[in-house]
Design a protein around this motif. Sequence first.
Motif, PDB file in Angstrom:
ATOM      1  N   ILE A 137     134.617 107.178   7.681  1.00 36.61           N
ATOM      2  CA  ILE A 137     134.034 106.229   6.731  1.00 36.61           C
ATOM      3  C   ILE A 137     132.585 105.959   7.110  1.00 36.61           C
ATOM      4  N   ALA A 138     131.728 105.952   6.092  1.00 36.32           N
ATOM      5  CA  ALA A 138     130.331 105.562   6.293  1.00 36.32           C
ATOM      6  C   ALA A 138     129.976 104.504   5.261  1.00 36.32           C
ATOM      7  N   ILE A 139     129.256 103.489   5.691  1.00 36.08           N
ATOM      8  CA  ILE A 139     128.805 102.436   4.778  1.00 36.08           C
ATOM      9  C   ILE A 139     127.314 102.222   5.013  1.00 36.08           C
ATOM     10  N   LEU A 140     126.563 102.271   3.908  1.00 32.64           N
ATOM     11  CA  LEU A 140     125.118 102.085   3.949  1.00 32.64           C
ATOM     12  C   LEU A 140     124.739 100.809   3.223  1.00 32.64           C
ATOM     13  N   ASN A 141     123.630 100.191   3.632  1.00 34.63           N
ATOM     14  CA  ASN A 141     123.131  99.039   2.890  1.00 34.63           C
ATOM     15  C   ASN A 141     122.272  99.532   1.724  1.00 34.63           C
ATOM     16  N   SER A 142     121.686  98.625   0.985  1.00 31.30           N
ATOM     17  CA  SER A 142     120.941  99.010  -0.215  1.00 31.30           C
ATOM     18  C   SER A 142     119.686  99.820   0.082  1.00 31.30           C
ATOM     19  N   SER A 143     119.222  99.809   1.317  1.00 28.59           N
ATOM     20  CA  SER A 143     118.050 100.605   1.708  1.00 28.59           C
ATOM     21  C   SER A 143     118.423 101.963   2.286  1.00 28.59           C
ATOM     22  N   GLY A 144     119.710 102.248   2.369  1.00 35.15           N
ATOM     23  CA  GLY A 144     120.163 103.518   2.916  1.00 35.15           C
ATOM     24  C   GLY A 144     120.352 103.523   4.415  1.00 35.15           C
ATOM     25  N   VAL A 145     120.289 102.349   5.037  1.00 35.59           N
ATOM     26  CA  VAL A 145     120.512 102.242   6.477  1.00 35.59           C
ATOM     27  C   VAL A 145     122.019 102.231   6.740  1.00 35.59           C
ATOM     28  N   THR A 146     122.457 103.015   7.711  1.00 35.62           N
ATOM     29  CA  THR A 146     123.873 103.073   8.061  1.00 35.62           C
ATOM     30  C   THR A 146     124.286 101.776   8.749  1.00 35.62           C
ATOM     31  N   LEU A 175     122.535  97.122  -7.059  1.00 36.79           N
ATOM     32  CA  LEU A 175     123.026  98.072  -6.073  1.00 36.79           C
ATOM     33  C   LEU A 175     122.890  97.450  -4.683  1.00 36.79           C
ATOM     34  N   ILE A 176     124.011  97.240  -4.002  1.00 42.29           N
ATOM     35  CA  ILE A 176     123.970  96.556  -2.702  1.00 42.29           C
ATOM     36  C   ILE A 176     124.296  97.478  -1.532  1.00 42.29           C
ATOM     37  N   GLY A 177     124.730  98.702  -1.816  1.00 42.43           N
ATOM     38  CA  GLY A 177     125.072  99.630  -0.745  1.00 42.43           C
ATOM     39  C   GLY A 177     125.905 100.777  -1.268  1.00 42.43           C
ATOM     40  N   SER A 178     126.546 101.490  -0.333  1.00 47.70           N
ATOM     41  CA  SER A 178     127.415 102.601  -0.727  1.00 47.70           C
ATOM     42  C   SER A 178     128.458 102.845   0.345  1.00 47.70           C
ATOM     43  N   LYS A 236     127.833 111.689   1.838  1.00 52.15           N
ATOM     44  CA  LYS A 236     128.409 111.273   0.550  1.00 52.15           C
ATOM     45  C   LYS A 236     127.924 109.865   0.191  1.00 52.15           C
ATOM     46  N   ALA A 237     127.915 108.975   1.172  1.00 49.71           N
ATOM     47  CA  ALA A 237     127.426 107.615   0.935  1.00 49.71           C
ATOM     48  C   ALA A 237     125.953 107.650   0.547  1.00 49.71           C
ATOM     49  N   PHE A 238     125.157 108.461   1.244  1.00 47.57           N
ATOM     50  CA  PHE A 238     123.731 108.574   0.926  1.00 47.57           C
ATOM     51  C   PHE A 238     123.531 109.140  -0.480  1.00 47.57           C
ATOM     52  N   THR A 239     124.290 110.161  -0.817  1.00 44.82           N
ATOM     53  CA  THR A 239     124.183 110.794  -2.144  1.00 44.82           C
ATOM     54  C   THR A 239     124.450 109.783  -3.242  1.00 44.82           C
ATOM     55  N   SER A 240     125.519 109.023  -3.094  1.00 43.11           N
ATOM     56  CA  SER A 240     125.877 108.060  -4.148  1.00 43.11           C
ATOM     57  C   SER A 240     124.880 106.916  -4.222  1.00 43.11           C
ATOM     58  N   LEU A 241     124.337 106.493  -3.083  1.00 40.85           N
ATOM     59  CA  LEU A 241     123.326 105.434  -3.082  1.00 40.85           C
ATOM     60  C   LEU A 241     122.034 105.934  -3.741  1.00 40.85           C
ATOM     61  N   SER A 242     121.598 107.094  -3.318  1.00 36.84           N
ATOM     62  CA  SER A 242     120.340 107.651  -3.791  1.00 36.84           C
ATOM     63  C   SER A 242     120.347 107.933  -5.290  1.00 36.84           C
ATOM     64  N   THR A 243     121.477 108.411  -5.785  1.00 38.02           N
ATOM     65  CA  THR A 243     121.569 108.781  -7.205  1.00 38.02           C
ATOM     66  C   THR A 243     122.204 107.686  -8.063  1.00 38.02           C
ATOM     67  N   LYS A 244     122.710 106.632  -7.401  1.00 38.41           N
ATOM     68  CA  LYS A 244     123.385 105.530  -8.093  1.00 38.41           C
ATOM     69  C   LYS A 244     124.577 106.028  -8.918  1.00 38.41           C
ATOM     70  N   THR A 245     125.211 107.071  -8.396  1.00 38.59           N
ATOM     71  CA  THR A 245     126.303 107.746  -9.094  1.00 38.59           C
ATOM     72  C   THR A 245     127.381 108.126  -8.084  1.00 38.59           C
ATOM     73  N   PRO A 246     128.648 107.962  -8.418  1.00 44.66           N
ATOM     74  CA  PRO A 246     129.695 108.470  -7.523  1.00 44.66           C
ATOM     75  C   PRO A 246     129.486 109.976  -7.276  1.00 44.66           C
ATOM     76  N   SER A 247     129.654 110.408  -6.037  1.00 42.84           N
ATOM     77  CA  SER A 247     129.367 111.805  -5.698  1.00 42.84           C
ATOM     78  C   SER A 247     130.293 112.778  -6.424  1.00 42.84           C
ATOM     79  N   LEU A 248     131.520 112.379  -6.737  1.00 44.12           N
ATOM     80  CA  LEU A 248     132.427 113.237  -7.515  1.00 44.12           C
ATOM     81  C   LEU A 248     131.851 113.475  -8.909  1.00 44.12           C
ATOM     82  N   GLN A 249     131.361 112.437  -9.536  1.00 43.17           N
ATOM     83  CA  GLN A 249     130.754 112.554 -10.858  1.00 43.17           C
ATOM     84  C   GLN A 249     129.487 113.405 -10.803  1.00 43.17           C
TER      85      GLN A 249
END
Length: 150
Positions: free
Chosen positions: A41-50, A118-121, A70-83
């Motif tokens: 599991i990885a959790i990032l804040n809204s700035s992309g910090v782990t 957006l508060i994190g991922s 995966k967490a970075f991808t979804s945060l950066s694109t504001k989209t679930p990585s599966l989508q």
Amino acid sequence: MSYSMSAQYIEKSSSLNQAGALKLAEQANLQAQKIDKNVSIAILNSSGVTLLLLKADNVGPHNTEASRRKAFTSLSTKTPSLQLMQNAASSESAKNLNTLPELLLLGGGVPIWKNGELIGSLGVSGGGSGENDHNIAVQAVENLEFKINK
């Protein structure tokens, strides 16, 4: 008048904190246990910090970095990585997204939204498939009354 001209240059945002990251990790682990899986599991804040990075017992070491990406991808694109993976597979203009070094187009990463912000991922890896990883992440986020879409 006490209005500060510099106030217009400050970004105002909310971000997931450590306590929130711990609760999300707990929820993700509970969801993974329901399907008899151990996950990283990885959790990032809204700035992309782990904020949190956990490797479960008996999960391949590659899953730890995969969950972070995966967490970075979804945060950066504001989209679930599966989508994002599905969109990239079906769109000529998006197919090259997988060539960006930090993006990982596999299911399991979700952005975390609260009140339209957006508060994190959250990234999950090791659940046996991208769909399982995605479902674990979605349930963990929704169990805490956050959303994966704006």
